[in-house]
Design a protein around this motif. Structure first.
Motif, mmCIF file in Angstrom:
data_model
loop_
_atom_site.group_PDB
_atom_site.id
_atom_site.type_symbol
_atom_site.label_atom_id
_atom_site.label_comp_id
_atom_site.label_asym_id
_atom_site.label_seq_id
_atom_site.Cartn_x
_atom_site.Cartn_y
_atom_site.Cartn_z
ATOM 1 N N ILE A 1 -3.217 5.268 6.234
ATOM 2 C CA ILE A 1 -3.592 6.606 7.443
ATOM 3 C C ILE A 1 -4.848 7.137 7.191
ATOM 4 C CG2 ILE A 1 -2.189 8.856 7.772
ATOM 5 C CD1 ILE A 1 0.248 7.914 6.384
ATOM 6 N N LEU A 2 -5.221 7.212 6.063
ATOM 7 C CA LEU A 2 -6.841 8.091 6.477
ATOM 8 C C LEU A 2 -7.911 7.446 6.615
ATOM 9 C CD1 LEU A 2 -6.930 9.408 2.668
ATOM 10 C CD2 LEU A 2 -6.440 11.058 4.968
ATOM 11 N N PHE A 3 -7.378 5.934 6.201
ATOM 12 C CA PHE A 3 -8.618 5.307 6.647
ATOM 13 C C PHE A 3 -8.013 5.104 8.546
ATOM 14 C CE2 PHE A 3 -9.506 1.207 8.448
ATOM 15 C CZ PHE A 3 -11.178 0.613 8.488
ATOM 16 N N VAL A 4 -7.662 4.138 9.086
ATOM 17 C CA VAL A 4 -6.970 4.765 10.405
ATOM 18 C C VAL A 4 -7.200 6.439 11.007
ATOM 19 C CG1 VAL A 4 -4.973 4.393 12.455
ATOM 20 C CG2 VAL A 4 -5.145 3.160 9.687
ATOM 21 N N PRO B 1 -12.426 -5.441 0.894
ATOM 22 C CA PRO B 1 -10.932 -4.941 -0.275
ATOM 23 C C PRO B 1 -10.141 -4.138 0.608
ATOM 24 C CG PRO B 1 -13.387 -4.228 -0.627
ATOM 25 C CD PRO B 1 -13.554 -5.497 1.354
ATOM 26 N N ILE B 2 -10.881 -2.983 1.736
ATOM 27 C CA ILE B 2 -9.940 -1.826 2.429
ATOM 28 C C ILE B 2 -8.879 -3.018 3.127
ATOM 29 C CG2 ILE B 2 -10.280 -0.565 4.618
ATOM 30 C CD1 ILE B 2 -13.153 0.166 4.029
ATOM 31 N N LEU B 3 -9.302 -3.963 4.009
ATOM 32 C CA LEU B 3 -8.331 -4.998 4.528
ATOM 33 C C LEU B 3 -6.982 -4.849 3.411
ATOM 34 C CD1 LEU B 3 -7.039 -6.394 7.167
ATOM 35 C CD2 LEU B 3 -8.860 -7.972 6.346
ATOM 36 N N VAL B 4 -7.033 -5.793 2.443
ATOM 37 C CA VAL B 4 -6.050 -6.226 1.718
ATOM 38 C C VAL B 4 -4.954 -4.662 1.706
ATOM 39 C CG1 VAL B 4 -6.022 -6.818 -0.744
ATOM 40 C CG2 VAL B 4 -7.360 -7.936 0.729
ATOM 41 N N LEU B 5 -5.935 -3.476 0.738
ATOM 42 C CA LEU B 5 -5.395 -2.707 0.986
ATOM 43 C C LEU B 5 -4.144 -1.770 1.902
ATOM 44 C CD1 LEU B 5 -6.604 1.079 -0.665
ATOM 45 C CD2 LEU B 5 -5.760 0.955 1.560
ATOM 46 N N ILE B 6 -5.061 -2.222 3.130
ATOM 47 C CA ILE B 6 -4.197 -1.801 4.951
ATOM 48 C C ILE B 6 -2.358 -2.891 4.418
ATOM 49 C CG2 ILE B 6 -3.627 -1.793 6.712
ATOM 50 C CD1 ILE B 6 -6.696 -0.681 6.604
ATOM 51 N N VAL B 7 -3.324 -4.489 3.919
ATOM 52 C CA VAL B 7 -1.734 -5.224 3.778
ATOM 53 C C VAL B 7 -0.751 -5.246 2.630
ATOM 54 C CG1 VAL B 7 -1.418 -7.812 3.534
ATOM 55 C CG2 VAL B 7 -3.496 -6.886 4.903
ATOM 56 N N TYR B 8 -1.452 -4.399 1.614
ATOM 57 C CA TYR B 8 -0.179 -4.408 1.477
ATOM 58 C C TYR B 8 0.572 -2.638 1.109
ATOM 59 C CZ TYR B 8 -1.271 -8.810 -1.671
ATOM 60 O OH TYR B 8 -1.162 -9.738 -2.488
ATOM 61 N N SER B 9 0.110 -1.965 2.161
ATOM 62 C CA SER B 9 0.964 -0.989 1.798
ATOM 63 C C SER B 9 1.490 -1.190 2.499
ATOM 64 C CB SER B 9 -0.450 0.009 2.744
ATOM 65 O OG SER B 9 0.070 -0.290 4.130
ATOM 66 N N PHE B 10 1.931 -2.309 3.444
ATOM 67 C CA PHE B 10 3.226 -2.417 3.956
ATOM 68 C C PHE B 10 4.463 -3.881 2.782
ATOM 69 C CE2 PHE B 10 0.374 -1.675 6.873
ATOM 70 C CZ PHE B 10 1.314 -0.969 7.372
ATOM 71 N N ASN B 11 3.367 -3.920 1.084
ATOM 72 C CA ASN B 11 4.161 -4.581 0.647
ATOM 73 C C ASN B 11 5.402 -4.214 0.251
ATOM 74 O OD1 ASN B 11 4.664 -6.646 -0.835
ATOM 75 N ND2 ASN B 11 3.689 -6.454 -2.547
ATOM 76 N N ASP B 12 6.474 -4.299 0.001
ATOM 77 C CA ASP B 12 8.072 -4.409 -1.060
ATOM 78 C C ASP B 12 7.915 -4.463 -1.623
ATOM 79 O OD1 ASP B 12 10.631 -3.695 0.178
ATOM 80 O OD2 ASP B 12 11.673 -5.207 -1.146
ATOM 81 N N SER B 13 6.867 -4.746 -2.697
ATOM 82 C CA SER B 13 7.173 -5.582 -3.587
ATOM 83 C C SER B 13 5.508 -4.215 -4.637
ATOM 84 C CB SER B 13 6.285 -6.157 -4.575
ATOM 85 O OG SER B 13 5.912 -6.141 -6.317
ATOM 86 N N LYS B 14 6.678 -3.270 -5.712
ATOM 87 C CA LYS B 14 5.251 -2.925 -6.247
ATOM 88 C C LYS B 14 3.810 -3.128 -7.183
ATOM 89 C CE LYS B 14 8.289 1.399 -8.137
ATOM 90 N NZ LYS B 14 9.013 1.607 -9.308
ATOM 91 N N TYR B 15 4.252 -4.318 -7.052
ATOM 92 C CA TYR B 15 2.662 -4.878 -8.481
ATOM 93 C C TYR B 15 1.927 -5.625 -6.284
ATOM 94 C CZ TYR B 15 6.430 -4.396 -11.721
ATOM 95 O OH TYR B 15 6.672 -3.718 -12.816
ATOM 96 N N ARG B 16 0.704 -5.471 -7.467
ATOM 97 C CA ARG B 16 -0.553 -5.802 -5.674
ATOM 98 C C ARG B 16 -0.425 -7.140 -5.610
ATOM 99 N NH1 ARG B 16 -4.633 -1.418 -7.339
ATOM 100 N NH2 ARG B 16 -2.931 -1.639 -9.381
ATOM 101 N N GLY B 17 -0.106 -7.891 -7.048
ATOM 102 C CA GLY B 17 -0.808 -9.297 -6.171
ATOM 103 C C GLY B 17 0.342 -10.225 -5.894
ATOM 104 N N ASN B 18 1.674 -9.801 -5.666
ATOM 105 C CA ASN B 18 3.297 -10.190 -5.401
ATOM 106 C C ASN B 18 3.633 -10.376 -4.030
ATOM 107 O OD1 ASN B 18 5.088 -11.658 -6.095
ATOM 108 N ND2 ASN B 18 6.279 -10.033 -7.134
ATOM 109 N N TRP B 19 3.489 -10.494 -2.845
ATOM 110 C CA TRP B 19 3.948 -10.551 -1.316
ATOM 111 C C TRP B 19 5.710 -10.853 -2.024
ATOM 112 C CZ3 TRP B 19 2.222 -7.610 2.020
ATOM 113 C CH2 TRP B 19 3.022 -7.348 3.804
#
Length: 257
Positions: free
Chosen positions: A236-239, A21-39
Motif C-alpha cells: 500500500i505504501l509503495f503504490v 525485491p519490491i515486486l516479490v514483496l507485492i506478489v507475496y502480499s496476496f499469498n494465502d500462506s503465512k510462509y513467504r517461500g510457499n505459494w
C-alpha cells in the motif's frame, strides 16, 4: 550498437536488482500462506487483517504524524538557519557549515545515543515528544543543505530592490525571496519527510513505552517472524508513493507545456 546494448543491459540489471525485491514483496502480499517461500493461492485476507490490527495502525499513525510534524518544523528551522548562514562572514559561515555536515556524516547510532543521553539529562520522559524532537534534530541539517544552493543562486540585489520599493523585511522575504527558493524548501521538506518516515535507529533510542513507529514495530516482529500483513502494508505504501510521484510528474509536465 554493441556499446548501447551493453549500457542498456547494465542499467536493466541495476534496476532489476533494485525493484525485484519490491515486486516479490507485492506478489507475496496476496499469498494465502503465512510462509513467504510457499505459494498457496491468491487472497486478500492479509489486507483485511491489516485493517483490523490496531497495533500496526497505531504505529503507522505515529510514523506519519511524527514525519509530517518533524518535517514541517525542520523545514521552518532549516530555512531560517540557511538564510542566517548565508549572511554570515566567511569564517563564521565555514564553522557553521562544518557543524551542519557533522550530523549528516555521523552514524545514526551516535545521534540516537547522544539524544537519549540528552533527554535523560534533561529529565524528559521518553515518548512522543522526545521522538518528535529527535526527528526534528536530525532533519534540520538536510533542510539547510537543500535550501542553501537556492539561496546562493539568488541575485544578491533582489532583496535590496524590494526594500527600496517600500517593502518591509517580512514582505520582502515572503513575496520575493521565498518564492525564489521555494523549490529548495520543498526539496528539503520531502527529504526530511522521507528520512523521518524511514528512520529506525534514532527512533529506537528516543521513544518510550507505548509509542511505536512502523520501523520499531516491524523490528519487534522479526523475533517471531514478520507477518504477511507487513507485506500488505508495504505494498500500500509503495503504490501510494508511486501514485504521488506520477501525479507530481504529470503536473510538472502540464506546467512546462
Amino acid at each position: 550498437m554493441v556499446k548501447k546494448l551493453c549500457k542498456g543491459a547494465y542499467a536493466g540489471i541495476i534496476y532489476l536488482f533494485l525493484y525485484l525485491p519490491i515486486l516479490v514483496l507485492i506478489v507475496y502480499s496476496f499469498n494465502d500462506s503465512k510462509y513467504r517461500g510457499n505459494w498457496s493461492g491468491f487472497t486478500l485476507r492479509w489486507y483485511q487483517e491489516l485493517m483490523k490490527d490496531r497495533t500496526i495502525i497505531s504505529a503507522l499513525y505515529n510514523t506519519f504524524t511524527i514525519a509530517i510534524l518533524a518535517s514541517l518544523l525542520a523545514t521552518v528551522i532549516g530555512t531560517a538557519a540557511a538564510i542566517g548562514i548565508h549572511h554570515m562572514k566567511p569564517r563564521a559561515k565555514a564553522v557553521f557549515m562544518n557543524m551542519t555536515y557533522l550530523p549528516v556524516m555521523n552514524p545514526d547510532i551516535v545521534i540516537g545515543i547522544s539524544l537519549l543521553a540528552l533527554f535523560v539529562w534533561l529529565k524528559l520522559k521518553l515518548g512522543y515528544i522526545t521522538l518528535l524532537l529527535a526527528h526534528i534534530t536530525f532533519n534540520v541539517p538536510y533542510v539547510i543543505l537543500a535550501v542553501l544552493p537556492k539561496i546562493y543562486q539568488l541575485n544578491p540585489h533582489l532583496e535590496e530592490a524590494a526594500l527600496d520599493l517600500g517593502a518591509t523585511p517580512l514582505q520582502a522575504f515572503f513575496k520575493v525571496i521565498l518564492p525564489e527558493i521555494m523549490s529548495g524548501v520543498v526539496t528539503g521538506f520531502l527529504l526530511a519527510f522521507t528520512l523521518s518516515l524511514d528512520d529506525f535507529m534514532v527512533s529506537f533510542f528516543t521513544t518510550g513505552s507505548g509509542v511505536n513507529t512502523l520501523s520499531i514495530k516491524i523490528y519487534s516482529m522479526t523475533k517471531l517472524g514478520v507477518s504477511p500483513k507487513i507485506n500488505a502494508l508495504s505494498t500500500i505504501l509503495f503504490v501510494g508513493v508511486l501514485s504521488l510521484l506520477i501525479i507530481l510528474q504529470q503536473r510538472a509536465s502540464n506546467i512546462k507545456e
